[in-house]
Motif scaffolding. Structure first.
Motif, mmCIF file in Angstrom:
data_model
loop_
_atom_site.group_PDB
_atom_site.id
_atom_site.type_symbol
_atom_site.label_atom_id
_atom_site.label_comp_id
_atom_site.label_asym_id
_atom_site.label_seq_id
_atom_site.Cartn_x
_atom_site.Cartn_y
_atom_site.Cartn_z
ATOM 1 N N GLY A 1 -6.114 -5.639 -2.593
ATOM 2 C CA GLY A 1 -6.491 -7.046 -2.686
ATOM 3 C C GLY A 1 -5.404 -7.966 -2.186
ATOM 4 N N ALA A 2 -4.153 -7.687 -2.552
ATOM 5 C CA ALA A 2 -3.045 -8.529 -2.108
ATOM 6 C C ALA A 2 -2.868 -8.451 -0.599
ATOM 7 N N ILE A 3 -3.065 -7.265 -0.038
ATOM 8 C CA ILE A 3 -2.912 -7.103 1.410
ATOM 9 C C ILE A 3 -4.025 -7.857 2.148
ATOM 10 N N ARG A 4 -5.256 -7.722 1.675
ATOM 11 C CA ARG A 4 -6.364 -8.461 2.301
ATOM 12 C C ARG A 4 -6.137 -9.969 2.204
ATOM 13 N N SER A 5 -5.659 -10.423 1.071
ATOM 14 C CA SER A 5 -5.427 -11.853 0.879
ATOM 15 C C SER A 5 -4.377 -12.365 1.854
ATOM 16 N N ASP B 1 -4.152 5.912 6.636
ATOM 17 C CA ASP B 1 -5.580 5.998 6.335
ATOM 18 C C ASP B 1 -5.971 5.036 5.223
ATOM 19 N N ARG B 2 -5.100 4.878 4.227
ATOM 20 C CA ARG B 2 -5.414 3.954 3.134
ATOM 21 C C ARG B 2 -5.426 2.508 3.633
ATOM 22 N N LEU B 3 -4.469 2.167 4.488
ATOM 23 C CA LEU B 3 -4.444 0.819 5.039
ATOM 24 C C LEU B 3 -5.613 0.577 6.002
ATOM 25 N N ALA B 4 -6.021 1.621 6.693
ATOM 26 C CA ALA B 4 -7.196 1.484 7.561
ATOM 27 C C ALA B 4 -8.424 1.133 6.743
ATOM 28 N N ASP B 5 -8.558 1.747 5.563
ATOM 29 C CA ASP B 5 -9.682 1.437 4.692
ATOM 30 C C ASP B 5 -9.620 -0.014 4.213
ATOM 31 N N VAL B 6 -8.403 -0.513 3.965
ATOM 32 C CA VAL B 6 -8.242 -1.886 3.496
ATOM 33 C C VAL B 6 -8.718 -2.867 4.543
#
Length: 282
Positions: A245-249, A275-280
């Protein structure tokens, strides 16, 4: 909005895995920082290897400390990487600020800004194909474009921000969204004051770690060690984002400010973060 990935520096060999995963994912760019007196891979050498391991993604220095280097050889190295990567190389430049780097390279810390401007003049002349001097011919290979690859400038002081307008290219902002907007406005004003057409490309940088507690602790230790010299390591660590959430924000905030790209800079070594950041960002 494009999203790139800043690579960790703890294990150079692992960067091939990071690069291949990122090239297969939604990321636009791979970024790599520069230091001399530090345990990090030399970025031009490392990115050249990563260029051969990828086919699509851009490769960017964030930022290369140009005053530590001799400009004609640097121009040749950059043009070579530009050509051999098919134009995927982006040259992020800065002056640095660590005295030990300049001590080890035999350069003057106090004249580094002036030296960068002199280097830019030399590199642009080399890239244009002009003879280096009356008794010295052109230095090849030629880059794909006469002015060389895209150039981004990092920094916070007025002379650093004004380089974007004077030399063209764009701005690499290692600043939180809360006050990056003022830097963006200054860069855009410099662009207009120097009569540039269009607009500067603006790239923001966000420090992230996405994984379990061990990964986050590792990332914090690595990042804290990197910024220890500054006396502001705790402040930098407070800005590390560790949840989706913080990264998307943060990405949304920079999008609202008109940034063209956000680089998610990683300090933890687990390549599963790709891969986790790709999902974000998906």
């Amino acid at each position: 909005m494009h999203v790139g990935l800043g690579l960790p520096i703890s294990d150079p060999v692992a960067l091939l895995d990071w690069a291949r995963r990122a090239d297969a994912g939604p990321f636009s760019t791979l970024g790599l920082l520069d230091r001399l007196v530090y345990d990090n891979p030399e970025p031009l050498v490392a990115l050249a290897l990563l260029a051969g391991a990828t086919s699509r993604i851009k490769l960017q220095t964030e930022v290369l400390i140009a005053p530590l280097r001799e400009p004609t050889l640097l121009a040749k190295q950059v043009a070579t990487l530009d050509r051999m990567s098919g134009g995927r190389f982006v040259l992020g430049l800065g002056v640095g600020g660590r005295a030990d780097d300049h001590l080890a390279s035999g350069t003057d810390l106090h004249t580094r800004g002036r030296r960068l401007d002199e280097q830019l003049e030399i590199m642009r002349r080399v890239w244009s194909g002009q003879p280096y001097g009356p008794d010295c011919g052109p230095i090849g290979p030629a880059p794909l474009l006469p002015d060389g690859p895209e150039v981004l400038f990092g920094g916070f002081q007025p002379p650093a921000l004004d380089r974007v307008g004077r030399w063209g290219g764009g701005f690499l902002a290692a600043a939180p969204a809360a006050w990056a907007g003022r830097l963006f406005d200054t860069v855009r004003k410099s662009w207009a004051d120097h009569g540039r057409s269009g607009a500067p490309r603006i790239v923001a940088q966000v420090n992230v770690a996405l994984g379990d507690r061990n990964l986050i602790d590792e990332a914090r230790a690595s990042m804290g060690g990197y910024y220890e010299f500054s006396g502001r390591a705790d402040y930098m660590l407070d800005g590390m984002l560790t949840t989706p959430g913080a990264i998307r924000s943060a990405i949304e905030q920079f999008d609202d400010l008109g940034a063209d790209e956000v680089m998610l800079y990683c300090y933890g070594g687990d390549a599963g973060q790709v891969d986790r950041l790709a999902d974000v960002i998906a």
